[in-house]
Write a protein that holds these residues in place. Structure first.
Motif, PDB file in Angstrom:
ATOM      1  N   ILE A 187       0.700  -1.191   0.061  1.00 27.49           N
ATOM      2  CA  ILE A 187      -0.039  -0.436   0.346  1.00 27.49           C
ATOM      3  C   ILE A 187       0.543   0.855  -0.139  1.00 27.49           C
ATOM      4  O   ILE A 187       0.497   2.429  -0.733  1.00 27.49           O
ATOM      5  CB  ILE A 187      -0.453   0.737   1.432  1.00 27.49           C
ATOM      6  N   GLN A 188       2.382   1.028   0.939  1.00 30.88           N
ATOM      7  CA  GLN A 188       2.958   2.340   0.996  1.00 30.88           C
ATOM      8  C   GLN A 188       3.553   2.386  -0.286  1.00 30.88           C
ATOM      9  O   GLN A 188       3.699   4.070  -0.375  1.00 30.88           O
ATOM     10  CB  GLN A 188       4.195   2.015   1.718  1.00 30.88           C
ATOM     11  N   GLN A 189       3.461   1.799  -1.176  1.00 32.09           N
ATOM     12  CA  GLN A 189       4.097   1.891  -2.396  1.00 32.09           C
ATOM     13  C   GLN A 189       3.263   2.627  -4.165  1.00 32.09           C
ATOM     14  O   GLN A 189       3.556   3.149  -4.702  1.00 32.09           O
ATOM     15  CB  GLN A 189       5.397   0.943  -2.746  1.00 32.09           C
ATOM     16  N   LYS A 190       1.910   2.952  -3.830  1.00 27.43           N
ATOM     17  CA  LYS A 190       0.865   3.823  -4.145  1.00 27.43           C
ATOM     18  C   LYS A 190       0.758   4.813  -4.347  1.00 27.43           C
ATOM     19  O   LYS A 190       1.223   5.335  -3.131  1.00 27.43           O
ATOM     20  CB  LYS A 190      -0.284   2.303  -3.950  1.00 27.43           C
ATOM     21  N   ASP A 191       0.347   5.075  -5.488  1.00 29.84           N
ATOM     22  CA  ASP A 191       0.123   6.748  -5.469  1.00 29.84           C
ATOM     23  C   ASP A 191      -1.491   6.972  -5.127  1.00 29.84           C
ATOM     24  O   ASP A 191      -2.442   6.317  -4.604  1.00 29.84           O
ATOM     25  CB  ASP A 191       0.051   6.898  -7.819  1.00 29.84           C
ATOM     26  N   GLY A 192      -1.309   8.732  -4.154  1.00 28.85           N
ATOM     27  CA  GLY A 192      -2.830   8.868  -3.831  1.00 28.85           C
ATOM     28  C   GLY A 192      -2.769   8.482  -1.856  1.00 28.85           C
ATOM     29  O   GLY A 192      -3.576   8.806  -1.757  1.00 28.85           O
ATOM     30  N   LEU A 193      -1.586   8.512  -1.363  1.00 28.63           N
ATOM     31  CA  LEU A 193      -1.867   8.251   0.081  1.00 28.63           C
ATOM     32  C   LEU A 193      -1.903   9.765   0.269  1.00 28.63           C
ATOM     33  O   LEU A 193      -0.633  10.622   0.030  1.00 28.63           O
ATOM     34  CB  LEU A 193      -0.773   7.663   0.583  1.00 28.63           C
ATOM     35  N   THR A 194      -2.734   9.592   1.631  1.00 30.39           N
ATOM     36  CA  THR A 194      -2.775  10.874   1.836  1.00 30.39           C
ATOM     37  C   THR A 194      -2.056  11.069   3.562  1.00 30.39           C
ATOM     38  O   THR A 194      -1.334   9.740   3.483  1.00 30.39           O
ATOM     39  CB  THR A 194      -4.034  11.369   2.768  1.00 30.39           C
ATOM     40  N   GLU A 195      -1.270  12.710   3.701  1.00 30.10           N
ATOM     41  CA  GLU A 195      -0.625  12.570   4.895  1.00 30.10           C
ATOM     42  C   GLU A 195      -0.748  11.245   6.206  1.00 30.10           C
ATOM     43  O   GLU A 195      -0.667  10.670   6.708  1.00 30.10           O
ATOM     44  CB  GLU A 195      -0.159  13.343   5.758  1.00 30.10           C
ATOM     45  N   ALA A 196      -2.635  11.826   6.378  1.00 30.84           N
ATOM     46  CA  ALA A 196      -2.941  10.166   7.636  1.00 30.84           C
ATOM     47  C   ALA A 196      -2.830   8.988   7.532  1.00 30.84           C
ATOM     48  O   ALA A 196      -2.877   7.979   8.268  1.00 30.84           O
ATOM     49  CB  ALA A 196      -4.415  10.931   7.440  1.00 30.84           C
ATOM     50  N   LEU A 197      -3.337   8.735   6.111  1.00 31.18           N
ATOM     51  CA  LEU A 197      -2.822   7.309   5.235  1.00 31.18           C
ATOM     52  C   LEU A 197      -1.844   6.538   5.788  1.00 31.18           C
ATOM     53  O   LEU A 197      -1.365   5.647   6.405  1.00 31.18           O
ATOM     54  CB  LEU A 197      -3.875   7.300   4.244  1.00 31.18           C
ATOM     55  N   ARG A 198      -1.251   7.481   5.415  1.00 35.74           N
ATOM     56  CA  ARG A 198       1.038   7.360   5.599  1.00 35.74           C
ATOM     57  C   ARG A 198       0.965   6.924   6.989  1.00 35.74           C
ATOM     58  O   ARG A 198       1.924   6.304   6.975  1.00 35.74           O
ATOM     59  CB  ARG A 198       1.134   8.446   4.805  1.00 35.74           C
ATOM     60  N   ARG A 199       0.978   7.708   7.836  1.00 34.53           N
ATOM     61  CA  ARG A 199       0.553   8.496   9.499  1.00 34.53           C
ATOM     62  C   ARG A 199      -0.024   6.487   9.981  1.00 34.53           C
ATOM     63  O   ARG A 199       0.668   6.181  10.647  1.00 34.53           O
ATOM     64  CB  ARG A 199       0.509   9.159  10.376  1.00 34.53           C
ATOM     65  N   ARG A 200      -1.243   6.350   9.554  1.00 29.58           N
ATOM     66  CA  ARG A 200      -1.904   5.056  10.253  1.00 29.58           C
ATOM     67  C   ARG A 200      -0.933   3.921   9.949  1.00 29.58           C
ATOM     68  O   ARG A 200      -0.405   3.229  10.372  1.00 29.58           O
ATOM     69  CB  ARG A 200      -3.195   5.713   9.782  1.00 29.58           C
ATOM     70  N   LEU A 201      -0.926   3.945   8.605  1.00 30.59           N
ATOM     71  CA  LEU A 201      -0.018   2.687   7.920  1.00 30.59           C
ATOM     72  C   LEU A 201       1.904   2.042   8.612  1.00 30.59           C
ATOM     73  O   LEU A 201       1.328   1.331   9.175  1.00 30.59           O
ATOM     74  CB  LEU A 201       0.815   2.443   6.764  1.00 30.59           C
ATOM     75  N   SER A 202       2.496   3.576   9.274  1.00 34.28           N
ATOM     76  CA  SER A 202       3.134   3.438   9.793  1.00 34.28           C
ATOM     77  C   SER A 202       2.984   3.059  11.314  1.00 34.28           C
ATOM     78  O   SER A 202       3.665   1.910  12.206  1.00 34.28           O
ATOM     79  CB  SER A 202       4.200   4.701  10.027  1.00 34.28           C
ATOM     80  N   GLU A 203       2.379   3.743  11.736  1.00 39.40           N
ATOM     81  CA  GLU A 203       1.995   3.473  13.259  1.00 39.40           C
ATOM     82  C   GLU A 203       1.363   2.124  13.321  1.00 39.40           C
ATOM     83  O   GLU A 203       2.212   0.907  14.736  1.00 39.40           O
ATOM     84  CB  GLU A 203       1.055   3.890  13.445  1.00 39.40           C
ATOM     85  N   MET A 204       0.620   1.440  12.625  1.00 42.68           N
ATOM     86  CA  MET A 204       0.113   0.047  12.306  1.00 42.68           C
ATOM     87  C   MET A 204       1.766  -0.902  12.224  1.00 42.68           C
ATOM     88  O   MET A 204       1.633  -1.904  12.759  1.00 42.68           O
ATOM     89  CB  MET A 204      -0.831  -0.027  11.511  1.00 42.68           C
ATOM     90  N   MET A 205       1.968  -0.294  11.345  1.00 49.16           N
ATOM     91  CA  MET A 205       3.835  -1.607  11.177  1.00 49.16           C
ATOM     92  C   MET A 205       4.620  -0.932  12.709  1.00 49.16           C
ATOM     93  O   MET A 205       5.135  -2.131  12.955  1.00 49.16           O
ATOM     94  CB  MET A 205       4.863  -0.650  10.252  1.00 49.16           C
ATOM     95  N   ILE A 206       4.702  -0.133  13.502  1.00 46.79           N
ATOM     96  CA  ILE A 206       5.301  -0.295  14.619  1.00 46.79           C
ATOM     97  C   ILE A 206       4.318  -1.201  15.412  1.00 46.79           C
ATOM     98  O   ILE A 206       5.017  -2.489  16.347  1.00 46.79           O
ATOM     99  CB  ILE A 206       5.329   1.028  14.811  1.00 46.79           C
TER     100      ILE A 206
END
Length: 222
Positions: A187-206
């Motif tokens: 998902i992180q490699q896809k275009d169109g990610l909002t900052e909020a979504l990018r942050r949530r994905l990062s937090e999920m990874m952690i």
């Protein structure tokens, strides 16, 4: 003499043309007048119809805002949609949000299912189903949840990225953490990610114990 004759013939010819023109206008002129009346009347009716639609939309919006201000989801659902299934669906989405905000998840889920069943516009159906999964995904039948997310996450779908995020959440709920991490990286490699979504994905990874990319780590800690 020849010039005078030519001039006389030209004048007679011109008079005949005028007579024919006036005759045609007397005979067929009503058609042109009718066309003008139809065009003007059609334009006036169109403006009248648009004005009525605008007034109806404004009245509906004012009623919805008043119901929201009262913190009463049932009042939102009771607002007359004036025959518009789109307005009814929007009212359902707003009411579901109010129910969820007040802690009544069961009523919110029931309302979202109602929107999904009754709405005609595909984007409103998709939004209702996405919200249903976000609200109640862990309590849904896994096959139903997966079917909804598979449809919503198809390439080019309006809520593709959000649905993929919910797919990752479903994998976590199923105990498939490694698969969830793999999906998050996609998902992180896809275009169109909002900052909020990018942050949530990062937090999920952690939270899953995976090492995010340096840029993602910065986003998650800011």
């Amino acid at each position: 003499m020849a010039n005078q004759n030519d001039s006389f013939i030209d004048e007679v010819t011109e008079e005949l043309r005028r007579d024919r023109l006036y005759g045609a206008m007397r005979r067929y002129g009503w058609i042109g007048i009718l066309l003008i009346v139809v065009i003007v009347g059609g334009a006036a009716w169109r403006e009248y119809s648009l004005a009525r639609k605008r007034a109806a939309a404004e009245a509906w919006g004012d009623a919805i805002l008043a119901a929201e201000a009262a913190d009463d989801p049932a009042a939102i659902l009771a607002v007359d949609p004036r025959g518009s299934t789109g307005r009814a669906a929007l009212a359902g989405l707003l009411a579901a949000g109010e129910y969820a905000g007040s802690g009544d998840d069961a009523a919110a889920a029931e309302t979202l299912r109602g929107v999904s069943d009754a709405a005609e516009r595909a984007v409103l159906i998709d939004l209702a189903q996405l919200k249903l999964v976000m609200l109640n995904g862990s309590d849904m039948d896994p096959s139903e949840r997966d079917a909804i997310l598979t449809r919503l996450s198809r390439t080019g779908a309006p809520f593709e990225l959000l649905a993929l995020e919910q797919k990752a959440v479903a994998l976590v709920d199923a105990g498939r953490s490694e698969d969830a991490v793999s999906l998050i990286r996609q998902i992180q490699q896809k275009d169109g990610l909002t900052e909020a979504l990018r942050r949530r994905l990062s937090e999920m990874m952690i939270a899953l114990g995976a090492e995010p990319e340096p840029a993602d780590m910065a986003d998650a800690t800011n």
